[in-house]
Design a protein around this motif. Structure first.
Motif, PDB file in Angstrom:
ATOM      1  N   HIS A 145       3.044   8.488   7.830  1.00  0.00           N
ATOM      2  CA  HIS A 145       2.210   7.288   7.843  1.00  0.00           C
ATOM      3  C   HIS A 145       2.656   6.266   6.805  1.00  0.00           C
ATOM      4  O   HIS A 145       2.228   5.106   6.839  1.00  0.00           O
ATOM      5  CB  HIS A 145       0.731   7.650   7.626  1.00  0.00           C
ATOM      6  N   ARG A 146       3.515   6.675   5.872  1.00  0.00           N
ATOM      7  CA  ARG A 146       4.027   5.725   4.875  1.00  0.00           C
ATOM      8  C   ARG A 146       5.239   4.946   5.389  1.00  0.00           C
ATOM      9  O   ARG A 146       5.754   4.070   4.704  1.00  0.00           O
ATOM     10  CB  ARG A 146       4.387   6.445   3.577  1.00  0.00           C
ATOM     11  N   VAL A 147       5.706   5.276   6.576  1.00  0.00           N
ATOM     12  CA  VAL A 147       6.833   4.559   7.177  1.00  0.00           C
ATOM     13  C   VAL A 147       6.284   3.597   8.230  1.00  0.00           C
ATOM     14  O   VAL A 147       5.711   4.014   9.232  1.00  0.00           O
ATOM     15  CB  VAL A 147       7.834   5.533   7.823  1.00  0.00           C
ATOM     16  N   VAL A 148       6.457   2.319   7.975  1.00  0.00           N
ATOM     17  CA  VAL A 148       6.011   1.282   8.909  1.00  0.00           C
ATOM     18  C   VAL A 148       7.239   0.768   9.648  1.00  0.00           C
ATOM     19  O   VAL A 148       8.151   0.198   9.038  1.00  0.00           O
ATOM     20  CB  VAL A 148       5.316   0.121   8.166  1.00  0.00           C
ATOM     21  N   MET A 149       7.297   1.003  10.949  1.00  0.00           N
ATOM     22  CA  MET A 149       8.426   0.553  11.749  1.00  0.00           C
ATOM     23  C   MET A 149       8.193  -0.897  12.182  1.00  0.00           C
ATOM     24  O   MET A 149       7.185  -1.212  12.810  1.00  0.00           O
ATOM     25  CB  MET A 149       8.608   1.448  12.976  1.00  0.00           C
ATOM     26  N   ILE A 150       9.122  -1.763  11.803  1.00  0.00           N
ATOM     27  CA  ILE A 150       9.006  -3.189  12.117  1.00  0.00           C
ATOM     28  C   ILE A 150       9.701  -3.465  13.448  1.00  0.00           C
ATOM     29  O   ILE A 150      10.898  -3.197  13.592  1.00  0.00           O
ATOM     30  CB  ILE A 150       9.644  -4.050  11.009  1.00  0.00           C
ATOM     31  N   PRO A 151       8.976  -3.978  14.450  1.00  0.00           N
ATOM     32  CA  PRO A 151       9.611  -4.261  15.742  1.00  0.00           C
ATOM     33  C   PRO A 151      10.796  -5.204  15.594  1.00  0.00           C
ATOM     34  O   PRO A 151      10.822  -6.066  14.707  1.00  0.00           O
ATOM     35  CB  PRO A 151       8.477  -4.906  16.557  1.00  0.00           C
ATOM     36  N   ALA A 152      11.766  -5.041  16.460  1.00  0.00           N
ATOM     37  CA  ALA A 152      13.001  -5.818  16.370  1.00  0.00           C
ATOM     38  C   ALA A 152      12.731  -7.309  16.525  1.00  0.00           C
ATOM     39  O   ALA A 152      11.924  -7.743  17.348  1.00  0.00           O
ATOM     40  CB  ALA A 152      13.974  -5.350  17.447  1.00  0.00           C
ATOM     41  N   THR A 153      13.413  -8.099  15.715  1.00  0.00           N
ATOM     42  CA  THR A 153      13.315  -9.547  15.753  1.00  0.00           C
ATOM     43  C   THR A 153      14.637 -10.136  15.285  1.00  0.00           C
ATOM     44  O   THR A 153      15.351  -9.509  14.489  1.00  0.00           O
ATOM     45  CB  THR A 153      12.157 -10.062  14.867  1.00  0.00           C
ATOM     46  N   GLY A 176       0.792  -1.221   0.000  1.00  0.00           N
ATOM     47  CA  GLY A 176       0.000   0.000   0.000  1.00  0.00           C
ATOM     48  C   GLY A 176       0.823   1.269   0.000  1.00  0.00           C
ATOM     49  O   GLY A 176       0.530   2.190   0.761  1.00  0.00           O
ATOM     50  N   ARG A 177       1.865   1.305  -0.826  1.00  0.00           N
ATOM     51  CA  ARG A 177       2.701   2.496  -0.979  1.00  0.00           C
ATOM     52  C   ARG A 177       3.312   2.928   0.366  1.00  0.00           C
ATOM     53  O   ARG A 177       3.234   4.084   0.776  1.00  0.00           O
ATOM     54  CB  ARG A 177       1.919   3.645  -1.608  1.00  0.00           C
ATOM     55  N   THR A 178       3.914   1.974   1.022  1.00  0.00           N
ATOM     56  CA  THR A 178       4.608   2.245   2.277  1.00  0.00           C
ATOM     57  C   THR A 178       6.040   1.713   2.185  1.00  0.00           C
ATOM     58  O   THR A 178       6.395   0.997   1.252  1.00  0.00           O
ATOM     59  CB  THR A 178       3.908   1.571   3.472  1.00  0.00           C
ATOM     60  N   PHE A 179       6.840   2.084   3.167  1.00  0.00           N
ATOM     61  CA  PHE A 179       8.169   1.512   3.355  1.00  0.00           C
ATOM     62  C   PHE A 179       8.190   0.786   4.696  1.00  0.00           C
ATOM     63  O   PHE A 179       7.701   1.307   5.706  1.00  0.00           O
ATOM     64  CB  PHE A 179       9.247   2.606   3.385  1.00  0.00           C
ATOM     65  N   ASN A 180       8.756  -0.397   4.696  1.00  0.00           N
ATOM     66  CA  ASN A 180       9.040  -1.081   5.953  1.00  0.00           C
ATOM     67  C   ASN A 180      10.449  -0.694   6.386  1.00  0.00           C
ATOM     68  O   ASN A 180      11.412  -0.900   5.641  1.00  0.00           O
ATOM     69  CB  ASN A 180       8.956  -2.597   5.785  1.00  0.00           C
ATOM     70  N   VAL A 181      10.568  -0.114   7.553  1.00  0.00           N
ATOM     71  CA  VAL A 181      11.873   0.272   8.086  1.00  0.00           C
ATOM     72  C   VAL A 181      12.157  -0.597   9.302  1.00  0.00           C
ATOM     73  O   VAL A 181      11.336  -0.706  10.217  1.00  0.00           O
ATOM     74  CB  VAL A 181      11.901   1.767   8.464  1.00  0.00           C
ATOM     75  N   ALA A 190      10.292   9.516  11.873  1.00  0.00           N
ATOM     76  CA  ALA A 190      10.412  10.907  11.413  1.00  0.00           C
ATOM     77  C   ALA A 190      11.677  11.085  10.580  1.00  0.00           C
ATOM     78  O   ALA A 190      11.672  11.778   9.553  1.00  0.00           O
ATOM     79  CB  ALA A 190      10.419  11.855  12.603  1.00  0.00           C
ATOM     80  N   ILE A 191      12.770  10.471  11.006  1.00  0.00           N
ATOM     81  CA  ILE A 191      14.023  10.546  10.252  1.00  0.00           C
ATOM     82  C   ILE A 191      13.840   9.931   8.866  1.00  0.00           C
ATOM     83  O   ILE A 191      14.234  10.516   7.850  1.00  0.00           O
ATOM     84  CB  ILE A 191      15.152   9.835  11.025  1.00  0.00           C
ATOM     85  N   ALA A 192      13.240   8.743   8.808  1.00  0.00           N
ATOM     86  CA  ALA A 192      13.031   8.070   7.528  1.00  0.00           C
ATOM     87  C   ALA A 192      12.097   8.871   6.629  1.00  0.00           C
ATOM     88  O   ALA A 192      12.346   9.019   5.421  1.00  0.00           O
ATOM     89  CB  ALA A 192      12.472   6.669   7.761  1.00  0.00           C
ATOM     90  N   ALA A 193      11.024   9.392   7.196  1.00  0.00           N
ATOM     91  CA  ALA A 193      10.057  10.153   6.399  1.00  0.00           C
ATOM     92  C   ALA A 193      10.705  11.378   5.771  1.00  0.00           C
ATOM     93  O   ALA A 193      10.466  11.695   4.597  1.00  0.00           O
ATOM     94  CB  ALA A 193       8.868  10.556   7.271  1.00  0.00           C
ATOM     95  N   ASP A 194      11.531  12.078   6.529  1.00  0.00           N
ATOM     96  CA  ASP A 194      12.198  13.265   5.996  1.00  0.00           C
ATOM     97  C   ASP A 194      13.215  12.904   4.924  1.00  0.00           C
ATOM     98  O   ASP A 194      13.327  13.582   3.899  1.00  0.00           O
ATOM     99  CB  ASP A 194      12.886  14.034   7.124  1.00  0.00           C
ATOM    100  N   GLU A 195      13.976  11.849   5.148  1.00  0.00           N
ATOM    101  CA  GLU A 195      15.022  11.492   4.187  1.00  0.00           C
ATOM    102  C   GLU A 195      14.430  10.998   2.874  1.00  0.00           C
ATOM    103  O   GLU A 195      14.990  11.211   1.796  1.00  0.00           O
ATOM    104  CB  GLU A 195      15.942  10.429   4.800  1.00  0.00           C
ATOM    105  N   LEU A 196      13.272  10.345   2.952  1.00  0.00           N
ATOM    106  CA  LEU A 196      12.616   9.826   1.745  1.00  0.00           C
ATOM    107  C   LEU A 196      11.619  10.812   1.147  1.00  0.00           C
ATOM    108  O   LEU A 196      11.133  10.601   0.035  1.00  0.00           O
ATOM    109  CB  LEU A 196      11.882   8.518   2.082  1.00  0.00           C
ATOM    110  N   ASP A 197      11.295  11.861   1.883  1.00  0.00           N
ATOM    111  CA  ASP A 197      10.249  12.808   1.467  1.00  0.00           C
ATOM    112  C   ASP A 197       8.913  12.108   1.278  1.00  0.00           C
ATOM    113  O   ASP A 197       8.265  12.202   0.229  1.00  0.00           O
ATOM    114  CB  ASP A 197      10.656  13.550   0.192  1.00  0.00           C
TER     115      ASP A 197
END
Length: 726
Positions: free
Chosen positions: A69-77, A36-41, A58-65
């Protein structure tokens, strides 16, 4: 000495990359196209209530412009993403933030390269609007998801893609909505304690009554006949019960306690003579720091003082919890550990001799939020509890919940610490010589840093070995008990000596700020003492010995922004005192200056704190303020109330009655003043207030009563003892 796990360097001899990228060099470890037009970070840092996932997004959103809400943070595993060691030391923004920034910059560069001919045709660098590349004449050239659909992101990070200038940021430094709060506020199942699995069973572990207790016998027959009980477990000194419900597990373990006999012996020091124990116990002596920049004046005066901090508990509001399941070949664990990769190493060490695991790759660990923590609490221990029990009931999820008594008595403690200071001053009041000697246990027995597992149950199970001594990280990477032991002031000759105890009667490990709490309390109290002994104002004394421009700025900022600091003493009211303290965390991290206003009545009460903070570039202003305020309030609680109590056999402070913490009605007003430096590297904020707050309170107490109290906590009994000694 090399301490395993403190500085993981899997970059080898390759060129240095920013932050955690150096050890995790594949771009695909950090970022992928999402649905759905997102990035998994991906990140190896975990959310423990500090808002780190919000800041990284916020860092990822700014760097990617793109919009946040398009940045999905994946919990550590352990199954994917980078291995960033442990979330600790106020290093997440410094290590993970810069890595995310550079990884996103490379993704942006790859997308630009894919544009190719369109770039040449339009003749100008396109701008990006929420993921779409727009030419100078307004034409849409493509978007990330189409341009990168066939791109290979499983490549090494080059490190040559330049991140954006801070002046172009839209989210960093402006504040974004916390991602973790809505679920917590609205009562959604946000914590590991709330997780549910089909067929899940519940377990409780019966801890020995004291650290040296040995099992004599345990009559399980009556407990196993209870309708809710599935089975009891006795494995050496590890005793547990599995039940169909949590209530059933709790009831059964209480009955099991009555049916178990132990042999106990005195193994703990005299709680009333802890400073003497610390100074006399076997220890390893290390010169931490020594310098001599010139000849001292022949005419000088010498001053000495000793300061003491007791053992401290983590005192988490929510006791530790973990869930595990065993398929017969794979072990899956959900935990609120701060270091899931290191935890996997230790769980494998604890279990490999049992013949069911051939390699740590058979263990998958996922982070799930707990109730927050302040260092190495019981989260890692309870994960091994769950793993041991899950392997007895294959294909059955096992949930283990610690009790309040477990958490307060069996989690690792922050070490007691004794600090002895001496200083020589010339005839003009300038400090020429300084000596700092400390005695404490090491400040870390986290998993993954020793040849033996450091997990509690690993020392209780059949064939288990005692938990290794806690260790100190090298000062070059932050230190341990010696953290912040070097004064930040301009002094000709400085010597710092650390005596690490070779005996560990009470298990110690990392607690928020490690040795910085005791060391800064001692240093900043001593600076005040030196000033008063010389008839110099403590503020003037510090200014005289400061030459760091950033330190001077936070110094001036907190004094200027406090609305009450300059109130004359005669206008304050009875028992009102003001105190100042400052420090630079770990000597290279964030800077913090604190002024405290206290009321010394029947109980010492902190009325107000003003705190100036310099953490370089501020990523999330609200997040920084929350971290500083939370650390300050915890420091108030440590300074006024907290101490682990014990007799010669066992820890006795295993309830809120026996281990009181600050109440909501006692929380002071906290004003945090940020100094933002957009062009500087961002620094952590989570631990920098602990020491300065304690010292500012101690100095304010002296200002109010004229008595110097050098032993924590500042209870009425401690204050009265100091007054009688004077």
């Amino acid at each position: 000495m090399t301490v395993r796990g403190f500085v993981p360097d899997r970059g080898g001899d390759k060129p240095q990359l920013a932050g955690s990228l150096h050890q995790n060099r594949r771009l695909s470890q950090w970022i992928a196209l999402g649905a759905g037009r997102t990035f998994n970070v991906y990140t190896g840092k975990v959310e423990i209530g500090q808002g780190i996932l919000t800041a990284l997004a916020a860092i990822a959103a700014d760097e990617l412009d793109v919009e946040p809400h398009r940045v999905v943070m994946i919990p550590a595993t352990t199954m994917c993403g980078p291995d960033e060691g442990v979330t600790s030391g106020s290093l997440s923004i410094q290590h993970s933030g810069i890595a995310v920034r550079h990884a996103c910059a490379q993704v942006r560069a790859i997308a630009l390269a894919k544009l190719g001919a369109d770039l040449i045709e339009h003749g100008a660098q396109p701008r990006v609007r929420d993921g779409e590349f727009i030419s100078s004449d307004g034409a849409t050239l493509g978007d990330y998801w189409n341009l990168l659909d066939a791109a290979d992101l499983d490549v090494d990070v080059r490190g040559d893609s330049q991140p954006k200038q801070s002046s172009h940021y839209r989210h960093v430094g402006k504040g974004t909505a916390r991602r973790d709060l809505p679920g917590k506020v609205l009562g959604v199942r946000a914590f590991i304690h709330d997780m549910q699995f089909e067929g899940m069973v519940h377990a409780r572990v019966l801890r020995p009554p004291s650290p040296s207790a040995a099992l004599v016998d345990c009559d399980t027959a009556r407990i196993e006949s209870q309708p809710d009980v599935i089975r009891t477990v006795i494995d050496g000194g590890f005793i547990a019960v599995l039940a169909r419900t949590e209530d059933g597990a709790g009831t059964a373990v209480s009955a099991l306690r009555e049916a178990t006999r132990w042999r106990q012996s005195e193994s703990l020091p005299d709680a009333n003579a802890l400073p003497a124990f610390l100074e006399s116990a076997p220890s390893t002596r290390t010169l931490v720091h020594g310098k001599n920049d010139g000849a001292m004046s022949a005419a000088f005066t010498e001053h000495r003082a000793a300061y003491f901090k007791p053992y401290l508990a983590h005192a988490s509001i929510g006791p530790s919890c973990a869930i595990a399941t065993w398929t017969g070949t794979r072990l899956r664990i959900w935990t609120h550990s701060q270091g899931i990769q290191n935890l996997r190493d230790d769980i494998f060490l604890a279990l490999r001799e049992r013949g069911q695991l051939a390699d740590k790759s058979q263990i998958d660990i996922s982070h799930a939020e707990g109730a927050g923590c302040y260092g190495h609490n019981g989260a890692d221990d309870v994960a091994l509890d769950a793993a041991l029990l899950a392997m007895l009931v294959p294909d059955t999820p096992v949930r283990v919940q610690w009790s309040r008594a477990d958490e307060l008595a069996w989690s690792p403690m922050g070490s007691a610490q004794l600090v002895e200071l001496s200083a020589t001053l010339d005839s003009k009041g300038a400090i020429q010589g300084w000596r700092h000697e400390l005695w404490a246990n090491g400040s870390s027995s986290r998993p993954g840093r020793a040849a033996l597992p450091t997990l509690l149950a690993a020392s209780h199970i059949s064939g288990g070995q005692p938990i290794p001594l806690s260790v100190n990280a090298p000062l070059a990477v932050g230190g341990g008990a010696d953290r912040n032991s070097i004064p930040m002031y301009r002094i000709l000759s400085v010597e710092v000596v650390n005596n690490r105890l070779d005996a560990m009667p009470i298990r110690t490990s990392a607690l928020r700020s490690l040795g910085a709490f005791a060391n800064v309390f001692a240093i900043e109290s001593f600076i005040d003492e030196l000033a008063h002994a010389q008839g110099i104002d403590p503020i003037a004394m510090r200014r005289k010995h400061l030459d760091d421009p950033r330190a001077l700025e936070i110094f001036d900022t907190v004094l200027a922004r406090s609305t009450w600091w300059n109130t004359p003493k005669e206008a304050r009211g009875d028992g009102i005192g003001h105190g100042f303290a400052m420090a630079r965390y770990k000597h290279t991290g964030g800077l913090c200056a604190v002024v405290a206003r206290v009321e010394a009545g029947e109980q010492l009460r902190v009325l107000e704190l003003d705190i100036a903070v310099d953490v370089g570039q501020v990523i999330d202003p609200d997040g920084v303020k929350n971290q500083v305020e939370g650390g300050a309030i915890q420091s108030v609680s440590w300074t006024l109330k907290e101490a682990v109590n014990f007799d010669r056999t066992r820890i006795t402070s295993d309830s809120w009655t026996a281990y009181p913490i600050l109440r909501f009605s006692e929380v002071p007003r906290v004003n945090v003043h940020l100094i933002d430096r957009p062009e500087s590297e961002p620094l952590g904020a989570g631990e920098l207030a602990q020491g300065p707050v304690a010292a500012a309170i101690g100095n304010a107490l002296f200002d109010a009563l004229g008595v110097r109290v050098r032993s924590l906590p500042l209870t009425p009994e401690t204050i009265m003892k100091a007054m009688n000694a004077d």
